[in-house]
Design an enzyme around this catalytic site. Structure first.
Site, PDB file in Angstrom:
ATOM      1  N   GLY A   1       0.828  -1.200   0.000  1.00 57.65           N
ATOM      2  CA  GLY A   1       0.000   0.000   0.000  1.00 57.65           C
ATOM      3  C   GLY A   1       0.858   1.244   0.000  1.00 57.65           C
ATOM      4  O   GLY A   1       2.036   1.205   0.393  1.00 57.65           O
TER       5      GLY A   1
ATOM      6  N   HIS B   1      -2.354   7.237   7.306  1.00 56.24           N
ATOM      7  CA  HIS B   1      -1.393   8.178   6.702  1.00 56.24           C
ATOM      8  C   HIS B   1      -2.071   9.495   6.318  1.00 56.24           C
ATOM      9  O   HIS B   1      -1.447  10.554   6.352  1.00 56.24           O
ATOM     10  CB  HIS B   1      -0.776   7.582   5.424  1.00 56.24           C
ATOM     11  CG  HIS B   1       0.420   6.709   5.660  1.00 56.24           C
ATOM     12  ND1 HIS B   1       1.576   7.155   6.250  1.00 56.24           N
ATOM     13  CD2 HIS B   1       0.660   5.416   5.337  1.00 56.24           C
ATOM     14  CE1 HIS B   1       2.459   6.175   6.302  1.00 56.24           C
ATOM     15  NE2 HIS B   1       1.930   5.100   5.756  1.00 56.24           N
TER      16      HIS B   1
ATOM     17  N   HIS C   1      -3.959   1.090   7.877  1.00 57.58           N
ATOM     18  CA  HIS C   1      -2.612   1.687   7.839  1.00 57.58           C
ATOM     19  C   HIS C   1      -2.556   2.849   6.841  1.00 57.58           C
ATOM     20  O   HIS C   1      -2.076   3.939   7.166  1.00 57.58           O
ATOM     21  CB  HIS C   1      -1.619   0.580   7.465  1.00 57.58           C
ATOM     22  CG  HIS C   1      -0.200   1.026   7.302  1.00 57.58           C
ATOM     23  ND1 HIS C   1       0.823   0.516   8.076  1.00 57.58           N
ATOM     24  CD2 HIS C   1       0.375   1.908   6.454  1.00 57.58           C
ATOM     25  CE1 HIS C   1       1.956   1.095   7.702  1.00 57.58           C
ATOM     26  NE2 HIS C   1       1.722   1.933   6.715  1.00 57.58           N
ATOM     27  N   GLU C   2      -3.068   2.611   5.644  1.00 59.58           N
ATOM     28  CA  GLU C   2      -2.975   3.650   4.607  1.00 59.58           C
ATOM     29  C   GLU C   2      -3.882   4.839   4.926  1.00 59.58           C
ATOM     30  O   GLU C   2      -3.511   5.990   4.699  1.00 59.58           O
ATOM     31  CB  GLU C   2      -3.301   3.080   3.225  1.00 59.58           C
ATOM     32  CG  GLU C   2      -2.390   1.947   2.763  1.00 59.58           C
ATOM     33  CD  GLU C   2      -0.903   2.249   2.848  1.00 59.58           C
ATOM     34  OE1 GLU C   2      -0.504   3.422   2.706  1.00 59.58           O
ATOM     35  OE2 GLU C   2      -0.126   1.314   3.094  1.00 59.58           O
TER      36      GLU C   2
ATOM     37  N   GLN D   1       2.857  10.008   1.469  1.00 60.40           N
ATOM     38  CA  GLN D   1       4.175   9.355   1.475  1.00 60.40           C
ATOM     39  C   GLN D   1       5.044   9.786   0.294  1.00 60.40           C
ATOM     40  O   GLN D   1       6.255   9.600   0.322  1.00 60.40           O
ATOM     41  CB  GLN D   1       4.018   7.822   1.443  1.00 60.40           C
ATOM     42  CG  GLN D   1       3.468   7.242   2.726  1.00 60.40           C
ATOM     43  CD  GLN D   1       3.399   5.737   2.631  1.00 60.40           C
ATOM     44  OE1 GLN D   1       2.451   5.185   2.091  1.00 60.40           O
ATOM     45  NE2 GLN D   1       4.427   5.064   3.130  1.00 60.40           N
TER      46      GLN D   1
ATOM     47  N   CYS E   1       6.213  -0.340   6.990  1.00 61.16           N
ATOM     48  CA  CYS E   1       5.806   0.837   6.223  1.00 61.16           C
ATOM     49  C   CYS E   1       6.967   1.258   5.329  1.00 61.16           C
ATOM     50  O   CYS E   1       8.111   1.299   5.783  1.00 61.16           O
ATOM     51  CB  CYS E   1       5.454   1.966   7.189  1.00 61.16           C
ATOM     52  SG  CYS E   1       4.966   3.498   6.374  1.00 61.16           S
ATOM     53  N   LEU E   2       6.659   1.599   4.091  1.00 69.08           N
ATOM     54  CA  LEU E   2       7.703   2.039   3.166  1.00 69.08           C
ATOM     55  C   LEU E   2       8.383   3.318   3.660  1.00 69.08           C
ATOM     56  O   LEU E   2       9.508   3.605   3.277  1.00 69.08           O
ATOM     57  CB  LEU E   2       7.116   2.266   1.762  1.00 69.08           C
ATOM     58  CG  LEU E   2       6.583   1.007   1.054  1.00 69.08           C
ATOM     59  CD1 LEU E   2       5.906   1.389  -0.250  1.00 69.08           C
ATOM     60  CD2 LEU E   2       7.703   0.006   0.806  1.00 69.08           C
TER      61      LEU E   2
HETATM   62 ZN    ZN Z   1       2.858   3.268   5.651  1.00 68.72          ZN
END
Ligand code: ZN
Length: 157
Positions: free
Chosen positions: A46, A136, A132-133, A51, A90-91
């Site tokens: 995701g 953000h 999670h997304e 981000q 998480c990226l």
């Molecule tokens: Zn993330």
């Protein structure tokens, strides 16, 4: 199409609240395409627009290869009482992993790239990704709510 730079946790933009998308312009469509390329390049499940430094309410979720969901202005409309605790990463927080507590099943309502509202329901990994997304978009990172982060010993196992 382009690969965008993914911000990491120190970047203050990750802590801002993203604004709704009022009109799906060619610029937004290009962002969706670039986010897709970026997500695939990073092998993530995701990606949220903040981000990549764009404070707009857009997320991509792809928990099954080839089943990409583009969610514009997403909201969670239902969660199960049943919960799950599982590993999350998480990226924007590379190299770290933590255990989070999330609902087992989550339904989101969002617009697609044509502006049409739809609902999507996911369980397990997909439900975790939705939560999670969407976090953000409100400046929340999973490390804020992790039950615990894995340490070096955990990671060696
Ligand atoms: Zn993330």
């Amino acid at each position: 199409m382009a690969i965008l730079q993914i911000l990491t946790k120190e970047d203050p933009r990750l802590r801002k609240t993203s604004r709704p998308v009022e009109e799906i312009t060619p610029r937004i469509l290009r962002l969706l395409d670039d986010m897709k390329d970026t997500l695939h390049k990073a092998n993530g499940a995701g990606l949220a627009a903040p981000q990549v430094g764009v404070l707009r309410r857009i997320v991509l979720v792809e928990t099954e290869p080839g089943e990409l969901l583009e969610l514009i202005n997403p909201e969670i409309v239902a969660v199960s009482e049943e919960r799950q605790e599982d590993l999350e990463g998480c990226l924007s927080v590379p190299g770290e992993w933590g255990i989070t507590d999330r609902p087992m099943t989550v339904t989101v309502r969002a617009q697609d790239r044509n502006g049409t509202w739809f609902e999507a329901t996911g369980s397990g990994l997909k439900a975790r990704c939705f939560c999670h997304e969407l976090d953000h978009l409100d400046g929340v990172l999973y490390i804020d709510k992790a039950i615990r982060m894995l340490d070096d010993e955990d990671l060696e196992e």
